[in-house]
Design an enzyme around this catalytic site. Sequence first.
Site, PDB file in Angstrom:
ATOM      1  CB  CYS A  76     129.947  23.443  48.173  1.00 13.82           C
ATOM      2  SG  CYS A  76     128.190  22.304  48.081  1.00 13.82           S
ATOM      3  CE1 TYR A  77     128.888  17.423  49.547  1.00 16.78           C
ATOM      4  CE2 TYR A  77     126.849  18.041  47.415  1.00 16.78           C
ATOM      5  CZ  TYR A  77     127.298  17.657  48.857  1.00 16.78           C
ATOM      6  OH  TYR A  77     126.437  17.122  49.765  1.00 16.78           O
TER       7      TYR A  77
END
Length: 310
Positions: A118-119
Amino acid sequence: MSKQALVFIDGDQGTTGLQINERLRGRTDLQVLTLPAAERKDLRRRADAINAADIALLCLPDAAAREAVALVENPAVRIIDASSAHRTDAQWTYGFAELSPEQPGRIARARRVTNPGCYPTGAIALLGPLVKAGLVPADYPLVLHAVSGYSGGGRAQVEQYEGADTDAAAPFVLYGLGLAHKHPPEIQLHAALSQRPLFVPSYGAFRQGIVLSIALHASLLPAGASQQALRATLEQHYQGAQAVRVWSAQQSLEAARLDPTIHNNTNDMTLGVFGNEAEGHIMLCAVFDNLGKGASGAAVQNLDLMLSAL
């Protein structure tokens, strides 16, 4: 694709698996294979399901994902791994479709696709085109700050915030203080950085959404690497992209704050370039849903690309 594709989600009761199931609900071009609750941890039944599928999506912890890949005996089975087990493995295709104009085709043809973290999705979306264009040096001493919704911590963290004892849940948590988070190697590789970025993750008392920011000093950038040049490069790279857009100069000027939840329950991501020209300070930002473009949304986007090649 003439036949209805068979898709198996291994780990369909986890946060990402549940969201993928929801996104696939009502689709008539595929059939989702599920196991009864009593058989979800049965290694033989999981192996049978994986090998029966056209495409298997692994929504598992890293060790379990590696175990699942080892169960594959049918050479026709294609895999999308949503864990971090294979994100820096050269034998796997990186599942960020907007990485380059060629990446959707690579994903469509791939036998093994690793879903981005995600990041890293936000970090690579911002840095990849700028490093490639020479506007951000590959050896720039990067510091990445990001705040996510608590769902990024999985089911246990969701239960902490949504269970019976919600008073014990902190309003904001900064973590990874040993600076040994698993995401920097993925970011370094796929953004073509020559040194590991410093990554500072956190989460807040909201369910989902991410704001990721990267501060830059203009004095450390090449000549001509202005806010306008950085924004123009991002706009050119993502022109016509399915899921990524870039805030215009006017939108960036008018923005007073960034809400991490604006793209919740979508596969959208917005990138922005902000700054103070007088001080030579520039800030790159990405906003998206950690369960959308940061997980299940990207997995379904990759699934659709792979289905197009069946």
